[in-house]
Motif scaffolding. Structure first.
Motif, PDB file in Angstrom:
ATOM      1  N   LEU A  53      18.026  -1.550   6.139  1.00  0.00           N
ATOM      2  CA  LEU A  53      17.263  -0.713   5.784  1.00  0.00           C
ATOM      3  C   LEU A  53      16.533  -1.026   4.472  1.00  0.00           C
ATOM      4  O   LEU A  53      15.387  -0.904   4.344  1.00  0.00           O
ATOM      5  CB  LEU A  53      17.643   0.657   6.101  1.00  0.00           C
ATOM      6  CG  LEU A  53      17.999   1.259   7.257  1.00  0.00           C
ATOM      7  CD1 LEU A  53      18.551   2.678   7.071  1.00  0.00           C
ATOM      8  CD2 LEU A  53      16.674   1.176   8.287  1.00  0.00           C
ATOM      9  N   GLN A  54      17.203  -1.261   3.490  1.00  0.00           N
ATOM     10  CA  GLN A  54      16.952  -1.521   2.015  1.00  0.00           C
ATOM     11  C   GLN A  54      15.898  -3.017   2.007  1.00  0.00           C
ATOM     12  O   GLN A  54      15.163  -2.950   1.436  1.00  0.00           O
ATOM     13  CB  GLN A  54      18.106  -1.777   1.136  1.00  0.00           C
ATOM     14  CG  GLN A  54      18.846  -0.462   0.959  1.00  0.00           C
ATOM     15  CD  GLN A  54      20.003  -0.974   0.361  1.00  0.00           C
ATOM     16  OE1 GLN A  54      20.785  -2.016   0.428  1.00  0.00           O
ATOM     17  NE2 GLN A  54      20.814  -0.047  -0.486  1.00  0.00           N
ATOM     18  N   ALA A  55      16.308  -4.038   2.972  1.00  0.00           N
ATOM     19  CA  ALA A  55      15.653  -5.121   2.982  1.00  0.00           C
ATOM     20  C   ALA A  55      14.340  -4.920   3.492  1.00  0.00           C
ATOM     21  O   ALA A  55      13.125  -5.358   3.190  1.00  0.00           O
ATOM     22  CB  ALA A  55      16.214  -6.085   3.836  1.00  0.00           C
TER      23      ALA A  55
ATOM     24  N   SER B  13      10.474  -5.526   1.782  1.00  0.00           N
ATOM     25  CA  SER B  13       9.654  -6.398   2.239  1.00  0.00           C
ATOM     26  C   SER B  13       8.327  -6.253   2.269  1.00  0.00           C
ATOM     27  O   SER B  13       7.371  -7.247   2.328  1.00  0.00           O
ATOM     28  CB  SER B  13      10.121  -6.808   3.797  1.00  0.00           C
ATOM     29  OG  SER B  13       9.923  -5.472   4.702  1.00  0.00           O
ATOM     30  N   GLY B  14       8.004  -4.813   2.243  1.00  0.00           N
ATOM     31  CA  GLY B  14       6.523  -4.421   2.449  1.00  0.00           C
ATOM     32  C   GLY B  14       6.137  -4.376   3.761  1.00  0.00           C
ATOM     33  O   GLY B  14       4.871  -4.244   4.113  1.00  0.00           O
ATOM     34  N   ASP B  15       6.772  -4.572   4.819  1.00  0.00           N
ATOM     35  CA  ASP B  15       6.563  -4.733   6.426  1.00  0.00           C
ATOM     36  C   ASP B  15       6.656  -3.310   7.292  1.00  0.00           C
ATOM     37  O   ASP B  15       6.692  -3.588   8.551  1.00  0.00           O
ATOM     38  CB  ASP B  15       7.222  -5.858   7.105  1.00  0.00           C
ATOM     39  CG  ASP B  15       6.890  -7.265   6.467  1.00  0.00           C
ATOM     40  OD1 ASP B  15       5.732  -7.463   5.848  1.00  0.00           O
ATOM     41  OD2 ASP B  15       7.776  -8.125   6.498  1.00  0.00           O
ATOM     42  N   THR B  16       6.890  -2.357   6.481  1.00  0.00           N
ATOM     43  CA  THR B  16       7.217  -0.949   7.135  1.00  0.00           C
ATOM     44  C   THR B  16       5.852  -0.097   7.257  1.00  0.00           C
ATOM     45  O   THR B  16       4.940  -0.747   6.661  1.00  0.00           O
ATOM     46  CB  THR B  16       8.280  -0.395   6.492  1.00  0.00           C
ATOM     47  OG1 THR B  16       7.777   0.132   5.147  1.00  0.00           O
ATOM     48  CG2 THR B  16       9.528  -1.096   6.501  1.00  0.00           C
ATOM     49  N   LEU B  17       5.747   0.819   7.888  1.00  0.00           N
ATOM     50  CA  LEU B  17       4.614   1.569   7.837  1.00  0.00           C
ATOM     51  C   LEU B  17       4.349   1.872   6.484  1.00  0.00           C
ATOM     52  O   LEU B  17       2.927   2.118   6.260  1.00  0.00           O
ATOM     53  CB  LEU B  17       5.003   3.087   8.555  1.00  0.00           C
ATOM     54  CG  LEU B  17       4.116   4.106   8.401  1.00  0.00           C
ATOM     55  CD1 LEU B  17       2.792   3.607   9.396  1.00  0.00           C
ATOM     56  CD2 LEU B  17       4.498   5.186   9.279  1.00  0.00           C
ATOM     57  N   GLU B  18       4.970   2.232   5.660  1.00  0.00           N
ATOM     58  CA  GLU B  18       4.599   2.677   4.198  1.00  0.00           C
ATOM     59  C   GLU B  18       4.139   1.365   3.345  1.00  0.00           C
ATOM     60  O   GLU B  18       3.721   1.415   1.996  1.00  0.00           O
ATOM     61  CB  GLU B  18       6.052   3.200   3.397  1.00  0.00           C
ATOM     62  CG  GLU B  18       6.498   4.669   4.175  1.00  0.00           C
ATOM     63  CD  GLU B  18       7.346   4.322   5.273  1.00  0.00           C
ATOM     64  OE1 GLU B  18       8.164   5.141   5.728  1.00  0.00           O
ATOM     65  OE2 GLU B  18       7.682   3.135   5.510  1.00  0.00           O
TER      66      GLU B  18
ATOM     67  N   VAL C 242       1.987  -0.552   3.240  1.00  0.00           N
ATOM     68  CA  VAL C 242       0.398  -0.735   2.767  1.00  0.00           C
ATOM     69  C   VAL C 242       0.004   0.270   1.727  1.00  0.00           C
ATOM     70  O   VAL C 242      -0.973  -0.297   0.999  1.00  0.00           O
ATOM     71  CB  VAL C 242      -0.411  -0.370   4.251  1.00  0.00           C
ATOM     72  CG1 VAL C 242      -0.340   1.216   4.364  1.00  0.00           C
ATOM     73  CG2 VAL C 242      -1.976  -0.475   4.003  1.00  0.00           C
ATOM     74  N   LEU C 243       0.818   1.090   1.585  1.00  0.00           N
ATOM     75  CA  LEU C 243       0.521   1.975   0.353  1.00  0.00           C
ATOM     76  C   LEU C 243       0.509   1.483  -1.146  1.00  0.00           C
ATOM     77  O   LEU C 243      -0.080   2.064  -2.126  1.00  0.00           O
ATOM     78  CB  LEU C 243       1.254   3.218   0.388  1.00  0.00           C
ATOM     79  CG  LEU C 243       1.216   4.256   1.523  1.00  0.00           C
ATOM     80  CD1 LEU C 243       2.288   5.510   1.600  1.00  0.00           C
ATOM     81  CD2 LEU C 243      -0.145   4.783   1.694  1.00  0.00           C
ATOM     82  N   THR C 244       1.399   0.289  -1.284  1.00  0.00           N
ATOM     83  CA  THR C 244       1.259  -0.290  -2.485  1.00  0.00           C
ATOM     84  C   THR C 244       0.801  -1.458  -2.559  1.00  0.00           C
ATOM     85  O   THR C 244       0.806  -2.446  -3.363  1.00  0.00           O
ATOM     86  CB  THR C 244       3.079  -0.667  -2.671  1.00  0.00           C
ATOM     87  OG1 THR C 244       3.448  -1.410  -1.645  1.00  0.00           O
ATOM     88  CG2 THR C 244       3.797   0.537  -2.718  1.00  0.00           C
ATOM     89  N   ARG C 245      -0.040  -1.780  -1.529  1.00  0.00           N
ATOM     90  CA  ARG C 245      -0.857  -3.193  -1.762  1.00  0.00           C
ATOM     91  C   ARG C 245      -1.972  -3.130  -2.667  1.00  0.00           C
ATOM     92  O   ARG C 245      -3.052  -2.173  -2.834  1.00  0.00           O
ATOM     93  CB  ARG C 245      -1.764  -3.203  -0.146  1.00  0.00           C
ATOM     94  CG  ARG C 245      -0.834  -3.919   0.809  1.00  0.00           C
ATOM     95  CD  ARG C 245      -1.353  -4.056   2.202  1.00  0.00           C
ATOM     96  NE  ARG C 245      -2.655  -4.890   1.831  1.00  0.00           N
ATOM     97  CZ  ARG C 245      -3.320  -5.264   2.894  1.00  0.00           C
ATOM     98  NH1 ARG C 245      -2.903  -4.827   4.084  1.00  0.00           N
ATOM     99  NH2 ARG C 245      -4.383  -6.083   2.685  1.00  0.00           N
ATOM    100  N   GLU C 246      -2.005  -3.671  -3.744  1.00  0.00           N
ATOM    101  CA  GLU C 246      -2.842  -3.853  -4.771  1.00  0.00           C
ATOM    102  C   GLU C 246      -4.233  -4.447  -4.296  1.00  0.00           C
ATOM    103  O   GLU C 246      -5.137  -4.371  -5.220  1.00  0.00           O
ATOM    104  CB  GLU C 246      -2.431  -4.683  -5.946  1.00  0.00           C
ATOM    105  CG  GLU C 246      -0.942  -3.960  -6.380  1.00  0.00           C
ATOM    106  CD  GLU C 246      -0.481  -4.576  -7.811  1.00  0.00           C
ATOM    107  OE1 GLU C 246      -0.933  -5.833  -8.268  1.00  0.00           O
ATOM    108  OE2 GLU C 246       0.655  -4.232  -8.203  1.00  0.00           O
ATOM    109  N   ASP C 247      -4.429  -4.927  -3.203  1.00  0.00           N
ATOM    110  CA  ASP C 247      -5.548  -5.726  -2.942  1.00  0.00           C
ATOM    111  C   ASP C 247      -6.555  -4.702  -2.056  1.00  0.00           C
ATOM    112  O   ASP C 247      -7.915  -4.971  -1.833  1.00  0.00           O
ATOM    113  CB  ASP C 247      -5.606  -6.831  -1.895  1.00  0.00           C
ATOM    114  CG  ASP C 247      -4.733  -6.601  -0.655  1.00  0.00           C
ATOM    115  OD1 ASP C 247      -3.664  -5.669  -0.786  1.00  0.00           O
ATOM    116  OD2 ASP C 247      -5.092  -6.862   0.406  1.00  0.00           O
ATOM    117  N   LEU C 248      -5.940  -3.366  -1.883  1.00  0.00           N
ATOM    118  CA  LEU C 248      -6.909  -2.270  -1.449  1.00  0.00           C
ATOM    119  C   LEU C 248      -7.003  -1.162  -2.153  1.00  0.00           C
ATOM    120  O   LEU C 248      -6.235  -0.891  -3.135  1.00  0.00           O
ATOM    121  CB  LEU C 248      -6.091  -1.714   0.068  1.00  0.00           C
ATOM    122  CG  LEU C 248      -5.947  -2.712   1.036  1.00  0.00           C
ATOM    123  CD1 LEU C 248      -4.945  -2.075   2.229  1.00  0.00           C
ATOM    124  CD2 LEU C 248      -7.147  -3.439   1.501  1.00  0.00           C
TER     125      LEU C 248
END
Length: 205
Positions: free
Chosen positions: A71-73, A77-82, A84-90
């Motif tokens: 779960l920590q991995a 990874s940024g590949d979970t539902l959440e 997208v919330l940290t994507r700096e390109d959006l």
């Protein structure tokens, strides 16, 4: 001295151990997504990695340790539902609405739509005091904090209340998309989220 001669036995073992750990986590991720956590045995993971059971238990003393590391991995990874919330390109609005994009596909070789792995893990470990359940809860609380911060950036009034509404929609979509095996099911909740955001931003003006 060439590169080969500089490689000490200790370094080689370290690289080998790191590679084994990554193979174990990759195998666990595939099997957990395909058949669930509790239905997956440690022997099956060792065989899929492939590593010896001794190597598996050297890295992860218990199955609970492996599940938590898995779960920590996923979280990092940024590949979970959440993720997208940290994507700096959006921008803030696009990040929030990105919660309703089609979820990632299931394990390689399958066409199944998977739900949120943190919700799935919490359901398989229902004791609220379980380390795995606690970690899943932390990720869900982090999700609402991130949405609240994005809504604050947009200037929405009462961002905390709206954030709870948005994440409830997003988690509901992830679950229903998995149950119905419809990757694009999020379009329904996205439309509702757009209405909520529009009303909030109109009120801010």
């Amino acid at each position: 001295m060439d590169a080969v001669s500089r490689t000490t036995p200790e370094r080689a073992r370290g690289r080998g151990q790191g590679a084994a750990r990554e193979r174990i986590l990759a195998a666990a991720a595939r099997l957990f997504a395909h058949q669930g956590i509790n239905a997956t045995g440690m022997e099956q993971i060792a065989e899929a990695a492939p590593v010896s059971k001794r190597t598996l238990y050297a890295h992860f003393r218990t199955k609970g340790d492996l599940v938590l590391a898995h779960l920590q991995a996923l979280a990092s990874s940024g590949d979970t539902l959440e993720g997208v919330l940290t994507r700096e390109d959006l921008g803030p609005r696009e990040r929030i609405l990105g919660l309703f994009d089609p979820p990632a596909a299931g394990a390689p070789g399958t066409a199944s739509v998977r739900g949120c792995p943190f919700i799935d893990a919490a359901a398989e470990f229902p004791d609220p005091e379980s380390p795995i359940h606690r970690y899943a809860r932390e990720q869900k609380l982090r999700m609402v904090r991130l949405v609240t911060e994005l809504l604050e950036e947009l200037g929405c009034p009462r961002p905390a209340a709206l954030a709870e509404q948005v994440v409830t929609l997003a988690d509901g979509v992830a679950s229903r998309a998995m149950v119905l095996n419809q990757a694009d099911y999020g379009r329904h909740a996205r439309a509702a989220a757009e209405v909520l955001l529009g009303q909030a931003l109109d009120g801010a003006g």
